[in-house]
Each structure stands twice: as C-alpha cells, then as structure tokens.
Design a protein around this motif. Structure first.
Motif, mmCIF file in Angstrom:
data_model
loop_
_atom_site.group_PDB
_atom_site.id
_atom_site.type_symbol
_atom_site.label_atom_id
_atom_site.label_comp_id
_atom_site.label_asym_id
_atom_site.label_seq_id
_atom_site.Cartn_x
_atom_site.Cartn_y
_atom_site.Cartn_z
ATOM 1 N N GLY A 173 0.796 -1.221 0.000
ATOM 2 C CA GLY A 173 0.000 0.000 0.000
ATOM 3 C C GLY A 173 0.829 1.270 0.000
ATOM 4 O O GLY A 173 0.306 2.358 0.186
ATOM 5 N N GLY A 174 2.139 1.120 -0.222
ATOM 6 C CA GLY A 174 3.036 2.264 -0.136
ATOM 7 C C GLY A 174 3.601 2.460 1.260
ATOM 8 O O GLY A 174 4.577 3.181 1.457
ATOM 9 N N GLN A 175 2.945 1.828 2.260
ATOM 10 C CA GLN A 175 3.315 1.880 3.675
ATOM 11 C C GLN A 175 3.170 3.262 4.310
ATOM 12 O O GLN A 175 3.009 3.375 5.509
ATOM 13 N N ILE A 176 3.220 4.315 3.503
ATOM 14 C CA ILE A 176 2.963 5.669 4.009
ATOM 15 C C ILE A 176 1.922 6.320 3.102
ATOM 16 O O ILE A 176 2.160 6.523 1.915
ATOM 17 N N ILE A 177 0.745 6.606 3.660
ATOM 18 C CA ILE A 177 -0.333 7.251 2.903
ATOM 19 C C ILE A 177 -0.663 8.562 3.600
ATOM 20 O O ILE A 177 -0.919 8.584 4.809
ATOM 21 N N LEU A 178 -0.671 9.655 2.847
ATOM 22 C CA LEU A 178 -0.790 10.982 3.450
ATOM 23 C C LEU A 178 -2.136 11.643 3.234
ATOM 24 O O LEU A 178 -2.345 12.773 3.673
ATOM 25 N N LEU A 212 3.891 6.800 -0.918
ATOM 26 C CA LEU A 212 5.240 6.591 -1.436
ATOM 27 C C LEU A 212 5.225 6.038 -2.858
ATOM 28 O O LEU A 212 6.193 6.178 -3.598
ATOM 29 N N LEU A 213 4.124 5.380 -3.254
ATOM 30 C CA LEU A 213 4.078 4.728 -4.564
ATOM 31 C C LEU A 213 3.108 5.371 -5.544
ATOM 32 O O LEU A 213 3.064 4.964 -6.703
ATOM 33 N N SER A 214 2.330 6.337 -5.087
ATOM 34 C CA SER A 214 1.260 6.861 -5.945
ATOM 35 C C SER A 214 1.769 7.487 -7.239
ATOM 36 O O SER A 214 1.065 7.492 -8.252
ATOM 37 N N ASN A 215 2.999 8.015 -7.236
ATOM 38 C CA ASN A 215 3.545 8.615 -8.452
ATOM 39 C C ASN A 215 4.305 7.616 -9.320
ATOM 40 O O ASN A 215 4.739 7.962 -10.422
ATOM 41 N N PHE A 216 4.477 6.389 -8.818
ATOM 42 C CA PHE A 216 5.271 5.396 -9.548
ATOM 43 C C PHE A 216 4.440 4.212 -10.035
ATOM 44 O O PHE A 216 4.796 3.578 -11.020
ATOM 45 N N MET A 217 3.347 3.925 -9.339
ATOM 46 C CA MET A 217 2.542 2.757 -9.696
ATOM 47 C C MET A 217 1.081 3.156 -9.844
ATOM 48 O O MET A 217 0.517 3.829 -8.965
ATOM 49 N N LYS A 218 0.486 2.742 -10.926
ATOM 50 C CA LYS A 218 -0.914 3.069 -11.191
ATOM 51 C C LYS A 218 -1.833 2.337 -10.221
ATOM 52 O O LYS A 218 -2.827 2.887 -9.744
ATOM 53 N N TYR A 219 -1.510 1.076 -9.940
ATOM 54 C CA TYR A 219 -2.315 0.264 -9.040
ATOM 55 C C TYR A 219 -1.471 -0.044 -7.804
ATOM 56 O O TYR A 219 -0.573 -0.881 -7.869
ATOM 57 N N HIS A 220 -1.742 0.628 -6.693
ATOM 58 C CA HIS A 220 -0.864 0.437 -5.542
ATOM 59 C C HIS A 220 -1.592 0.102 -4.243
ATOM 60 O O HIS A 220 -0.978 -0.416 -3.323
ATOM 61 N N VAL A 221 -2.910 0.379 -4.143
ATOM 62 C CA VAL A 221 -3.610 0.063 -2.902
ATOM 63 C C VAL A 221 -5.120 0.035 -3.128
ATOM 64 O O VAL A 221 -5.664 0.802 -3.927
#
Length: 431
Positions: free
Chosen positions: A371-376, A384-393
């Motif tokens: 889930g990126g482990q850090i969601i803001l 942490l992944l929202s700009n790198f992965m289209k499907y992350h959580v």
C-alpha cells in the motif's frame, strides 16, 4: 564472485556517505553549543549513538541472512533505532545537500542582485517616503543577514533528526494494529451457491526476523472470527531466508484449520530456492498454485482460481515481467476445463493488471506494494508509490474486471503511516 565484490563496494560507499554526513553534522551542531561541558556531553551522546547505529547496520547487512534472528524485546527497540537513524541520515544527506545548494544559490543571487544594490543597500535604504534617505547601521543589516542564514541553516540541519523521529513514530504506531477491510465484489455469472462467498485475502507476510509467531498470533483469531470460506495468500510469504520455514509451517497449519488455503509465490519467495517453501506449505495442507489452477466446487456450481508465479526469470534474461506473466496466464487459461465459470486470478504484482484487465476474468487479487506503507491523504492518492505505480492500494475496476491490492500483513521495512497491516474480506455476490 563479481556480484559479491560489487555488493561490498556498494555497501562501503553507503557506509562512507553515512559516516561523512554524521561528521559534517556533528561539526555544524558542535559550533552552536557555547559551553565546553555541554559540547563534551553532546560529543559522547552523538558518537555513541552514531557508532552503535553503524555497527548494528553492518551486522544486519553482513550477517542477518546467515542465521536466525528474531527482533523481539530490547533487540527490536535497538533495531528500530538503528534502522531509523541510518535510513534518515542516508536519504537525508541527499535532501540536505540539495536544500543547501538551493539556499546558497538564492541567497547569493539575491545578495548580489541589482534589486539589492538599488533598494537594500547596506548603507542607505530607501524609505517609504521617497523624499528622504534613512541612514542604517551596517551592523543591523549584518545581524538580519546572520539571523536569516543561521535559522535557515539550523532548519536544514535538523532534517535527519526529524526523519529519525518520524520513522520511529511510524515503526511503533503503524506496524502493530491490524485492520480488517471488507469489500463487496459483484461477479458476473456467479452461481447461486457462491453468492456471499467470503474470501480472506492476506499478502506480503515477510515471515522472518521481524514477522514472528508473536507478531502473527493475533491475526489467526481475527481471520477466524470473519468466518471465511477460503483464505488466499498472494505472495512474499518469506522475507529472505528459509531459516524461518518452521514459522511458515506453524502459521499456515493454523490457517488451514480455519478454511482451505490457496497460496502463490512473490519475488521475496524466490530469494532462496522456493522448493523448500512449497514443500512446507503443502505439508501445512495449503494449496500452492504455481502457474496452475484449482476449482472450488459447491454442489454443481464452480469457481475457478488461477495462481500465477512471480516471473523471477525476467531479471536474469532482461525480458519484460508483464510479457512472461502473460505467457504464464495464457498457458494456464488454455488448460481450464471450464471457461464460462467465474475466474479469480491470484497474482503477486498488481502492475500485471495492465494485461489481466483485458482477459476473460472477473477478479484479480494482488499485493507486493504494501500500500506504499505511508499514505498521506484519505483518498490514498498521496503515498510513497502513488507517483510510480498506477495500481498500488485497495480496489480498482477497469474493463469489467476488479483488482484488489492488499496493504500487506507484514513488512520488510517496519514503517507504516496511515497504512495499517491488512486482512481483507472480499464477499462475492451475483451481479
């Protein structure tokens, strides 16, 4: 042999950067302490912490893979402290350097600009009353500059310490409270006996030195109380070493006493020969789907599960992971005796949804991202992944196919903020 030399060289560079940055910051902070007694206390505190953290860091990197270590009690607290310190200083070094470079460029450009010479001359400053010039003490201007420079420098110098504090908070507050997420999934052609069929979905256990029996024990009762009809595990069962296979066997035996278990492998499960993991899972009465399928039957009604292996060979031969994964799917799909029944695909990497959403299936269950482990934000758009992965959580829906990306039950890096370890209950219902 060459890869090991490269690893040790790479690790030595990282260690050098850490020690260099620690030394630079020590010198900068030491100059700000007026008392020699306080300077000595700071010296002891800073370098005991720095040397301990670096020593522990070296121990973990060089020896952790060679024997079983469980981070519990005092050992866990020391591990958290060392990890927070080293990661914050290493990544903080680059941010610190960039910010100082930007600050100096802005400061000296502004100081030497025509604007400054014209309006903020160190001797004469033009007042709001355009008919007069006010004499300004040059020391006062100097003090303002010094104050601006000093406060900005102090703020930038606190970066690694703020990072250490924040990561410690995320390690203690975010990695221990499991959460159950429930999602209803409409399935086309779902047969009546599978209406309200409940799937417990867990992923990314990373069983190892951090994820122990003590960590996993509460999750057994949590899953049991949800009364699932089956349990699926979408990869990264082990963290990095087969030394923890006994914990895997114990946990999956407990899961199999709740409901039938279906598992696939992730990239971490291939770090060591996955044959031992597969044997352990099978002994614990789990169904391991390595580019294979199984049919769940209720009376005359059927539900198909396809389990895809993580195509680890793409790293060895420079082929696309998606390409190899799609080849595996096509091979399994061709073997299906029934293609008109609902199909659920277990696939570790959610990025493969790019091709799976175009296949004649209904649902994909994945993990890998934690889930990126850090969601803001509450919408889960900033992580942490929202700009790198289209499907992350969480849940996605494209081309009439659903994808659920699990946040992971474990972790290999113990830092979570607004992204708790997850047990998902997916309830299927007829569309």
């Amino acid at each position: 042999m060459g890869s090991m030399l490269f690893f040790y060289l790479f690790f030595s560079v990282i260690l050098f950067i850490l020690i260099l940055f620690e030394y630079i910051l020590y010198r900068r902070w030491n100059r700000r302490i007026p008392s020699s007694k306080h300077r000595f206390a700071f010296f002891l505190f800073y370098w005991i912490l720095a040397l301990f953290s670096n020593g522990f860091f070296v121990f973990l990197v060089l020896f952790r893979f060679n024997f079983r270590v469980e981070f519990e009690g005092l050992f866990k607290h020391l591990y958290y402290l060392s990890l927070s310190w080293n990661y914050s200083f290493f990544f903080g070094f680059f941010l610190w350097g960039i910010l100082f470079l930007v600050f100096f460029i802005i400061y000296y450009t502004w100081q030497n600009s025509k604007f400054l010479l014209k309006f903020i001359n160190p001797i004469f400053v033009k007042s709001q009353n355009q008919n007069s010039n006010i004499l300004v003490n040059s020391k006062e201007i100097l003090n303002r500059k010094t104050f601006l420079f000093t406060t900005t420098a102090i703020a930038i110098d606190t970066i690694p310490f703020i990072g250490t504090s924040s990561s410690l908070f995320g390690m203690y507050a975010g990695t221990k409270d499991f959460e159950v997420f429930t999602r209803g999934i409409p399935i086309q052609n779902l047969e009546s006996n599978f209406n309200h069929f409940r799937i417990a979905h867990i992923s990314d256990l990373h069983i190892g030195s951090l994820i122990t029996e003590k960590y996993l024990t509460p999750t057994i009762e949590m899953i049991k109380t949800q009364k699932p009809d089956c349990i699926v595990v979408t990869g990264d069962i082990l963290d990095n070493s087969k030394l923890y296979l006994s914990t895997v066997g114990w946990y999956f035996q407990k899961l199999s006493e709740i409901a039938p278990v279906y598992a696939i492998l992730g990239n971490h499960d291939h770090i060591e020969n996955p044959r031992y993991l597969i044997q352990t899972l099978q002994k614990a009465r789990s169904n391991v789907l390595v580019n294979d399928f199984d049919i769940i039957q209720r009376g005359k009604n059927k539900l198909i599960l396809i389990g895809l292996d993580y195509p680890i060979q793409h790293r060895r031969n420079n082929l696309s992971r998606l390409f190899l994964s799609e080849l595996s799917f096509n091979e399994v799909y061709q073997k299906l005796p029934f293609k008109d029944k609902p199909i659920i695909v277990l696939n570790h990497h959610p990025g493969d949804f790019e091709y799976l959403k175009n296949k004649p299936i209904q649902l994909v269950l994945a993990g890998h991202t934690h889930g990126g482990q850090i969601i803001l934000d509450s919408k889960k758009d900033i992580s942490l992944l929202s700009n790198f992965m289209k499907y992350h959580v969480d849940l996605y829906h494209e081309n009439q196919v659903y994808l659920y990306v699990n946040r992971g039950l474990g972790h290999w890096f113990p830092l979570r903020i607004n992204c708790p370890p997850e047990i998902t209950i997916l309830e299927l219902y007829k569309k």
